[in-house]
Design a protein around this motif. Structure first.
Motif, PDB file in Angstrom:
ATOM      1  N   SER A 115      -7.708  15.360  28.138  1.00  0.00           N
ATOM      2  CA  SER A 115      -7.735  16.460  29.273  1.00  0.00           C
ATOM      3  C   SER A 115      -6.510  17.559  28.766  1.00  0.00           C
ATOM      4  CB  SER A 115      -7.207  15.931  30.579  1.00  0.00           C
ATOM      5  OG  SER A 115      -6.009  15.340  30.304  1.00  0.00           O
ATOM      6  N   SER A 116      -5.522  16.939  28.132  1.00  0.00           N
ATOM      7  CA  SER A 116      -4.370  17.830  27.605  1.00  0.00           C
ATOM      8  C   SER A 116      -4.437  18.047  25.894  1.00  0.00           C
ATOM      9  CB  SER A 116      -3.069  17.143  28.075  1.00  0.00           C
ATOM     10  OG  SER A 116      -2.761  16.019  27.334  1.00  0.00           O
ATOM     11  N   GLY A 117      -5.092  17.151  25.447  1.00  0.00           N
ATOM     12  CA  GLY A 117      -4.969  17.309  23.842  1.00  0.00           C
ATOM     13  C   GLY A 117      -3.853  16.738  23.030  1.00  0.00           C
ATOM     14  N   ALA A 118      -2.756  16.036  24.006  1.00  0.00           N
ATOM     15  CA  ALA A 118      -1.623  15.397  23.633  1.00  0.00           C
ATOM     16  C   ALA A 118      -1.908  14.330  22.802  1.00  0.00           C
ATOM     17  CB  ALA A 118      -0.577  15.015  24.796  1.00  0.00           C
ATOM     18  N   LEU A 119      -1.164  13.847  21.783  1.00  0.00           N
ATOM     19  CA  LEU A 119      -0.889  12.870  21.050  1.00  0.00           C
ATOM     20  C   LEU A 119      -0.388  11.718  21.801  1.00  0.00           C
ATOM     21  CD1 LEU A 119      -1.715  11.455  18.325  1.00  0.00           C
ATOM     22  CD2 LEU A 119       0.531  12.131  17.514  1.00  0.00           C
TER      23      LEU A 119
END
Length: 1195
Positions: free
Chosen positions: A1103-1107
């Protein structure tokens, strides 16, 4: 000089001139660096003793405060205590900032350097031997900053160690020649594993901040390389001191461009190394005056006042420094027992310990016995207990605390009594005290207490079992390393065979020990105690030894693999497997993941025969011309001959006085040639073992030998470190020809098939070709100095070459195609030699792990006649696992994963294949672009189509099985309704289609090397969505389970998340440093995993593209990487808590923590894909050796 000191010297000048003898006083002052040799000579030229004393005092009056202090200390050392008292009031105060020590004339700089380097301190009673010290220092100056060797040699007990330490106790020498410091190593008599431990400890000392590596080197070659780097980069211009070197092969581990000072009993020990060499000979005994000086210092008397018995004691013990010190220590406690100790020396006869020894046992044994007899009765038994410790082993205090059941302080008090009597030595350089016996003391104790040894060994085992549990030993414990290295030794010598077998046949012990010191020492113990272990159960011993041998390349590296998982890969009849299964079942209940290789019974060990003919490494091995025998040689100085079929020993010959480096059968099999580090070449009768001829014209070690191929006129060629090649005729005592040209050691030589030429390669980086008749140089090739190939051989009857590389690796290559055929795993240390049998049906490899392995060429190439291609299809149905695959001889086959049944379907050139969902049909594509459909019921090909113009890469049935989708190198996708025979092509990609994925509602997702991803309607054949995803090739895509998103990964080092509704990405995922080859969504569509060529796996929030997590391999200094290479496939578990990845091996990850949960090591590498069952309990893959792995989670 201070006025106060000068006035004090002038005031007492007359008394000093009247009483002192200058000779030994000047020795002290020269040693302290305050008096020169020319000044000493000037004093000696004076006619009388009083004139000499006056001249010396006159000189001192012209010097500084340090000269006064040195003169004062010399008076004390020489027994002039009353005169020293006169000068005490004039002692000047030296500021510490001046850099000089206020006692002894040694600068604080010298003291710091020597302390940090582990150089032993001066003995409590010390007498200088200035001529020898000066000689050693002069040789060290002669090195002039260049690599080289200074040897201090002489018999045991002559004071070599003290002299070496004293030589470097010099400010000018250290500051000008060795500003990088000194590093002291107590070597002693070692085997390979013992030397490795020494090198590991040294590397740890030199790299205390662990800036180079946190992992200990695992073999001698690796340790040598690590040591070279550390000395070059962290300790340049430093001096290494090797104390008590016995064997030439030990020096090779330190032969890496260092400046080295060594002490030894063998003058020829440096013959095996290159570089400048200097020798200082130490006489076996002290002169009478020096011996009396030692005794006078022990009893605090002037030499002139010593009783007549002192002179007789020196005479009886032949001036041995060790014996004089032993008796002096006794006299210090009992100064009135001169006559008693002399009588003991004269009358008490002792049995020689070892008649062949070069030690002066008569004197030493007597002094030893006297010393032990004079111990207090309450501590004599403790000294007897020391009989069980090995030579040159430093025993931590904690071990003796366990043995004696005492507190540390109590043990140290007892041991200090032994140290004070010169019966024991103490090393205080480490964090805690370690104690060791001189090897003569060990011999003495062993002989004296021979009848008690078994009970003494049993005692230490019993005490160990009281204080420790094997599973509780921690590397942080002071005594941990000792128990891991010597517990088996004590059990064997205690005749505790049952306990020894329980220890050695324990997976827990193997795991703990190999984690700490690697597998080499454990293998050594299996060899050492083989007779005992075989008594218990020969098969079990073989199980464990083979397990260690075959898994040594894994056990010897970090992170340490799960030994239980490795054990589960063993045959089910193996004791190793049974122990592993039992442990695994217990741990599975606690949530630990283990895998069963359910089809392993179909996989055979590629090694046909493993033999251990030597007690040390195997440097070289060769087949006889008829292929029935094998000869081998190594550092144990023997030549071994055994049957190639069974390993049965035929001959064992004590061939040389030093390491045997190479051996060769003559063409008629009548003779075997050997060459050695002792510079000799010998010819042996291959049947009787009789010596036929011996040559000794080489001036350095002889590295290689080879016979001509002709039976009619046998010639032998040899190559040596003296840079020369020589040709020998067997009936002549002198060489026939000498060939010049190389400028460094000649390592290998070979005759051409017609015997007209001789090829050779050398450390000078060249390969040279010589004419046999003229000895002239015909050709030269520069081959470089950095090749990783250690040895290679070509098969005589096919197009294969076997190659030995660094890191224990042996590979089989097809010379015509230039492709690697197989990896041959099994050796756990450096492979020295590889050779095909005369008919090419097998080949051998010899290694530092003491083994020679024989491999069947066909079995290695075909892996039990079946070598599957990696393009397989797998269908999971209820409890069934069906695998469709093609082997190396073009057989398409259906394998039942649970039963192992194989149905051979047809023979064809197959590039890809697939099963229909209902297992009724098989489809396969070829390199010619053709596609065929086979009905499984009757094994009949009933449909075929030649639609593609190039190799078919991927093929798949639709869910209803009526349509077949295929992609090809021709950039097209074919949609073929094989029942109606209707077809059309999806043509829009500009480059090869990498792969495709079927979607719902008759849609298809495809991706290509052209950087685009396209969504097609497979009913109309039109592109519905065209995504320009990457500037470089798209390597993989995955579709989210909720069918709203897809991912793309690329050679541009990025991954992207897309919505099917938008032509621009939702997220661009950056951070990978290599090609991103694969991606996978979690089942709940909230996570995405991506894997790259640098073995990194990244887990992202969709959803956020965060690692969220980086699953990266642990950095290892050398050896194969943790994950083994490119990450090529990924798959989440249904609950999204676990992830499996494929590449060099299979690895399971905890998604929540990002940590590895389990690793399954395949025999080969380069896994392309992993097929996972819907319940995440069955996993199927094929490695690059064509081995099929069907794995099931253990429950």
């Amino acid at each position: 000089m201070d006025a106060k000191a000068r006035n004090c010297l002038l005031q007492h000048r007359e008394a000093l001139e009247k009483d002192i003898k200058t000779s030994y006083i000047m020795d002290h002052m020269i040693s302290d660096g305050v008096l020169t040799l020319s000044e000493e000579e000037k004093v000696k030229n004076e006619p009388t003793q009083q004139h000499r004393a006056a001249m010396l005092i006159k000189m001192i009056l012209t010097k500084d405060n340090y000269s006064y202090i040195s003169f004062y200390n010399a008076l004390l050392h020489e027994g002039y205590k009353d005169l020293a008292v006169l000068l005490h009031g004039g002692l000047p105060v030296i500021s510490s900032s001046n850099g000089k020590d206020s006692v002894g004339g040694i600068t604080s700089y010298v003291r710091t350097v020597l302390c940090e380097g582990g150089v032993p301190q001066r003995p409590v009673v010390f007498v200088t031997r200035k001529k020898l010290v000066n000689a050693i220092q002069q040789k060290l100056f002669n090195l002039n900053g260049e690599p080289g060797w200074v040897s201090v040699y002489g018999m045991a007990g002559c004071g070599k160690t003290v002299l070496a330490a004293e030589a470097v106790r010099d400010h000018v020498l250290l500051e000008s020649c060795f500003p990088g410091g000194v590093h002291w190593v107590s070597v002693g008599k070692q085997d390979k594993s013992g030397l490795l431990m020494k090198l590991q400890n040294l590397c740890t000392r030199l790299d205390q901040d662990e800036s180079f590596s946190r992992r200990l080197p695992l073999n001698i070659e690796e340790a040598k390389d690590r040591l070279r780097i550390l000395m070059l980069r962290k300790h340049p211009r430093s001096l290494m001191i090797l104390d008590d070197v016995w064997d030439p092969w030990v020096l090779k581990a330190f032969d890496n461009q260092c400046q080295i000072l060594l002490t030894t009993r063998d003058k020829s020990v440096t013959d095996s190394v290159m570089g400048p060499k200097y020798v200082v000979s130490v006489e076996s005994g002290l002169g009478k005056e020096k011996g009396l000086e030692i005794l006078s210092l022990f009893v605090n008397m002037k030499k002139a006042d010593l009783p007549e018995e002192a002179h007789s004691i020196i005479k009886e013990c032949k001036g041995s420094p060790l014996v004089v010190s032993l008796i002096g220590a006794l006299l210090r406690d009992f100064p009135k027992r001169w006559e008693y100790y002399l009588r003991q020396l004269q009358n008490k006869q002792f049995k020689r310990i070892r008649k062949s020894s070069s030690y002066d046992y008569e004197a030493l044994d007597e002094a030893m016995s006297i010393s032990v007899d004079m111990l207090r009765e309450d501590i004599k038994s403790y000294y007897t207990d020391l009989s069980i410790f090995q030579k040159d082993v430093k025993v931590p205090t904690k071990v003796l605390c366990v043995l004696w059941d005492m507190e540390t302080e109590e043990v140290e008090d007892i041991l200090q009594e032994f140290v004070n009597k010169s019966l024991l030595f103490c090393d205080r350089n480490g964090k805690s005290f370690c104690y060791y016996l001189h090897d003569l003391q060990v011999d003495f104790l062993t002989e004296q207490n021979r009848s008690q040894l078994q009970d003494l060994h049993k005692k230490i085992i019993t005490q160990f079992q009281r204080h420790h549990q094997l599973h509780t030993l921690s590397p942080d414990q002071e005594d941990c390393m000792y128990w891991y290295n010597f517990l088996a030794y004590h059990m064997a010598n205690a005749n505790m065979h049952k306990e020894l077998c329980a220890l050695m046949f324990s997976l827990d012990w193997i795991k703990a020990k190999t984690e700490l010191v690697g597998p080499a020492h454990l293998i050594h113990e299996f060899v050492e105690y083989r007779d005992i272990l075989d008594e218990k159960d020969y098969a079990v011993c073989e199980n464990f030894q083979e397990f260690l041998s075959l898994n040594g390349h894994l056990l010897g590296r970090q992170p340490f693999p799960s030994i239980v998982q490795l054990g589960l890969c063993e045959p089910e009849t193996s004791e190793v497997y049974q122990q592993a299964k039992l442990q695994a079942k217990q741990e599975v209940d606690n949530g630990v993941l283990y895998l069963e290789w359910i089809n392993k019974k179909n996989i055979k060990n590629l090694s046909r025969l493993v033999v251990r003919p030597h007690t040390d490494a195997v440097y070289h091995a060769c087949f006889s011309e008829d292929g029935h025998r094998i000869a081998s040689c190594g550092p144990d100085k023997t030549l071994q001959v055994f049957k190639a079929e069974t390993g049965e020993k035929l001959l064992e010959i004590k061939a040389h006085e030093d390491e045997v480096l190479c051996c060769a059968f003559s063409t008629d099999d009548k003779f075997i040639a050997t060459c050695s580090a002792d510079k000799k070449v010998k010819i042996w009768n291959s049947v009787t073992g009789q010596l036929v001829q011996s040559y000794d014209e080489h001036s350095e070690q002889v590295n290689c030998c080879h016979f001509t191929h002709s039976r009619h006129h046998l010639l032998l060629a040899t190559g040596s470190s003296d840079c020369f090649l020589k040709l020998w005729e067997l009936d002549q005592k002198q060489c026939r020809n000498t060939m010049f040209g190389h400028t460094n050691s000649v390592n290998h030589c070979r005759f051409s098939p017609d015997d007209k030429f001789l090829a050779s390669c050398s450390d000078d980086g060249t390969l040279k070709l010589f004419d046999i008749n003229t000895s002239g140089l015909l050709a030269e090739i520069q081959i470089g100095l950095n090749s990783t190939i250690r040895y290679c051989d070509f098969s005589p009857h096919n197009h294969l070459a076997v190659v030995a590389l660094s890191q224990y690796c042996v590979e089989l290559w097809n010379v015509d195609s230039g492709l690697k055929v197989a990896d041959c795993r099994g050796h756990l240390s450096w492979v020295h030699c590889v050779m095909f049998s005369p008919d090419g049906s097998s080949f051998l490899t010899s290694s530092d792990d003491q083994t020679i392995r024989l491999w069947e060429t066909e079995k290695v190439c075909e892996n039990s006649a079946i070598m599957l291609k990696q393009e397989i299809d797998v269908v999971f149905q209820e409890n069934e696992v069906m695998v469709l695959a093609v082997d190396n001889i073009r057989r398409l086959q259906l394998i039942n994963g649970k039963t192992g049944q194989i149905d051979y379907l047809t023979e064809a050139q197959v590039s890809c294949c697939c099963l229909s969902p209902n297992l009724q049909y098989v489809a396969f594509g070829g390199h010619d672009g053709a596609i065929k459909i086979l009905e499984l019921l009757n094994n009949r090909i009933f449909q075929s189509r030649n639609g593609h113009k190039n190799t078919v890469r991927h093929i798949q049935f639709t869910a209803d099985g009526k349509t077949l989708i295929s992609s090809s190198d021709d950039s097209t996708i074919q949609v073929w309704n094989w029942q109606s025979e209707e077809y059309f092509f999806l043509q829009a990609h500009q480059e090869t289609v990498k792969d495709f994925r079927l979607l719902k509602n008759s849609k298809l997702l495809s991706w290509s090397f052209d950087g685009t991803v396209k969504v097609w309607n497979v009913t109309t054949g039109r592109v519905e969505k065209d995504f320009v995803c990457h500037q470089d090739a798209v390597l993989s895509c995955d579709v989210s389970p909720d069918a709203t998103k897809f991912s793309s990964t690329s050679a541009d080092n990025t991954a992207k998340i897309w919505s099917f509704e938008l032509l621009s990405p939702l997220h661009e995922l950056k951070g990978h440093k290599g090609c991103v080859r694969c991606s996978a969504f979690s089942v709940d569509s909230t996570l995405l995993a991506t894997g790259d060529d640098n073995r990194e796996i990244r887990i992202w929030d969709v959803s956020s593209g965060a690692l969220l997590h980086l699953c990266a391999p642990i950095s290892v200094e050398e050896g194969p990487a943790t994950h083994g290479g490119w990450v090529t496939d990924l798959c989440f578990s249904p609950d999204s808590k676990m992830l499996v990845s494929a590449e060099g091996y299979l690895k399971w990850w905890n998604v929540i923590t990002g940590e590895s949960s389990q690793t399954f090591y395949t025999n080969g590498t380069n896994l392309m894909k992993i097929h996972v069952s819907p319940d995440f309990k069955t996993f199927v893959t094929v490695d690059n050796l064509g081995i099929l792995y069907i794995l099931q989670t253990l429950e």
